[in-house]
Design a protein around this motif. Sequence first.
Motif, PDB file in Angstrom:
ATOM      1  N   UNK A   4      25.859  28.033  39.608  1.00  0.00           N
ATOM      2  CA  UNK A   4      25.240  27.596  38.361  1.00  0.00           C
ATOM      3  C   UNK A   4      26.023  26.447  37.750  1.00  0.00           C
ATOM      4  N   UNK A   5      27.340  26.525  37.848  1.00  0.00           N
ATOM      5  CA  UNK A   5      28.202  25.529  37.218  1.00  0.00           C
ATOM      6  C   UNK A   5      29.373  25.222  38.144  1.00  0.00           C
ATOM      7  N   UNK A   6      29.683  23.943  38.284  1.00  0.00           N
ATOM      8  CA  UNK A   6      30.815  23.512  39.113  1.00  0.00           C
ATOM      9  C   UNK A   6      31.692  22.585  38.292  1.00  0.00           C
ATOM     10  N   UNK A   7      32.975  22.913  38.223  1.00  0.00           N
ATOM     11  CA  UNK A   7      33.965  22.007  37.645  1.00  0.00           C
ATOM     12  C   UNK A   7      34.617  21.268  38.800  1.00  0.00           C
ATOM     13  N   UNK A   8      34.365  19.991  38.860  1.00  0.00           N
ATOM     14  CA  UNK A   8      34.790  19.159  39.990  1.00  0.00           C
ATOM     15  C   UNK A   8      35.974  18.293  39.577  1.00  0.00           C
ATOM     16  N   UNK A  79      24.587  28.424  25.013  1.00  0.00           N
ATOM     17  CA  UNK A  79      24.902  29.212  23.831  1.00  0.00           C
ATOM     18  C   UNK A  79      26.404  29.383  23.704  1.00  0.00           C
ATOM     19  N   UNK A  80      26.898  29.371  22.471  1.00  0.00           N
ATOM     20  CA  UNK A  80      28.333  29.523  22.226  1.00  0.00           C
ATOM     21  C   UNK A  80      28.548  30.586  21.152  1.00  0.00           C
ATOM     22  N   UNK A  81      29.394  31.563  21.448  1.00  0.00           N
ATOM     23  CA  UNK A  81      29.794  32.565  20.466  1.00  0.00           C
ATOM     24  C   UNK A  81      31.258  32.311  20.141  1.00  0.00           C
ATOM     25  N   UNK A 154      21.090  28.390  29.315  1.00  0.00           N
ATOM     26  CA  UNK A 154      21.427  28.434  30.738  1.00  0.00           C
ATOM     27  C   UNK A 154      22.793  29.077  30.965  1.00  0.00           C
ATOM     28  N   UNK A 155      23.688  28.916  30.009  1.00  0.00           N
ATOM     29  CA  UNK A 155      25.007  29.552  30.046  1.00  0.00           C
ATOM     30  C   UNK A 155      25.296  30.112  28.666  1.00  0.00           C
ATOM     31  N   UNK A 183      21.071  42.846  31.236  1.00  0.00           N
ATOM     32  CA  UNK A 183      19.689  42.793  30.742  1.00  0.00           C
ATOM     33  C   UNK A 183      19.129  41.377  30.750  1.00  0.00           C
ATOM     34  N   UNK A 184      19.915  40.406  30.277  1.00  0.00           N
ATOM     35  CA  UNK A 184      19.378  39.044  30.139  1.00  0.00           C
ATOM     36  C   UNK A 184      19.583  38.198  31.389  1.00  0.00           C
ATOM     37  N   UNK A 185      20.591  38.534  32.215  1.00  0.00           N
ATOM     38  CA  UNK A 185      20.802  37.812  33.468  1.00  0.00           C
ATOM     39  C   UNK A 185      21.376  36.420  33.328  1.00  0.00           C
ATOM     40  N   UNK A 186      21.809  36.043  32.123  1.00  0.00           N
ATOM     41  CA  UNK A 186      22.386  34.723  31.884  1.00  0.00           C
ATOM     42  C   UNK A 186      23.827  34.671  32.400  1.00  0.00           C
ATOM     43  N   UNK A 187      24.265  33.514  32.834  1.00  0.00           N
ATOM     44  CA  UNK A 187      25.661  33.326  33.229  1.00  0.00           C
ATOM     45  C   UNK A 187      26.546  33.415  31.989  1.00  0.00           C
TER      46      UNK A 187
END
Length: 363
Positions: A4-8, A79-81, A154-155, A183-187
């Motif tokens: 889903x996400x790559x830090x290159x 999303x950010x918490x 998405x994240x 439940x939500x399946x989000x990364x």
Amino acid sequence: MKDSLVLDGIEKRYGDFVALQRTELSIKAGEFITLLGPSGSGKTTILMSIAGFANPSAGRILLDGRDVTGLPPERRNFGVVFQGYALFPHLSVYDNVAFPLRARGITGAAARTLIMAALEIAKLDTFAHRYPRQLSGGQQQRVALARSLVFSPELLLLDEPLSALDRALRKEFQTEFRSIHREVGTTFIYVTHDQEEALTMSDRIVILDKGRILQIAPPAELYERPATTFVAGFLGKSNFLRGTVAAVADGRARLDLAGFSTCALDNGTGAQAGARAVAALRPEKVRLALPRDAGGTGPGRVTGTVAGVTYLGASVEVELRLADGQILLATVPAGQLPLADGAEYVASWAEDAAILVREEAAP
């Protein structure tokens, strides 16, 4: 499962100070991954770079193969918490959760359906018309979570979200976060310095120190097979047995120490006979017996005297002073043994209990 996400190769520098060394990290879609490390280790720098609040000095951030390094935060759909919740005090719970939808032009019945679904996930559907000042800290945390999930990001990025809660609430939320993730399946990308949180919730844990990644693995593997002394000491407690490698065969080494020896699994250190080495041994893997009951001989046995006992509830942590003055920790069931100061005990452990690790000083 795709990445889903790559830090290159991302880095972050502030003048001459390197907050984050060159970092490579791939996160699977739907994974719950935790960035774990002490203050200043680089975990929040990674999270803020992913969110778009910090611009990497080098490298790329790829989302489903797309380069999002230069995108502003509002265009990343993440999303950010935050640790401090960042709720609007003048808005109701409902309107706080509605805010990111309104920013995206979603209003009316469509918005209401999404808002009530997010509040139900966060167990706040009966609190929709209350204000933040009317909520407990745990309820405010739920509002922040619902607000971050309402637009199906998405994240989901979580920056030490439980640090302001008491221990009982933190344990409750650990279970709930894991349940919501399923439940939500989000990364989920979660930042903490709390080892228990990381072990309880994560699919994989990323251990960081001094701006670099030391090890990435599922919780059980990370705990049972730490790569370095720092990882073994930061994620739980470990005894560090330092000595000379006497022999190596079939992925195991025999380590000679002061007055005793031990077998140890070689965790990729490339140990060679005659070289200095260190083995990590978890206290709960050490057995204690009175000399008259010990029996047996061979590696993984040493005699010492009780130098201190710490009561932990169902178990006790025993400090056993060895002949050379070194302290060996053992965690044993409470009430099992008469552990008076100065009492002599034989400590022993299985051949596969200790593991060779690379020597690395803690910060």
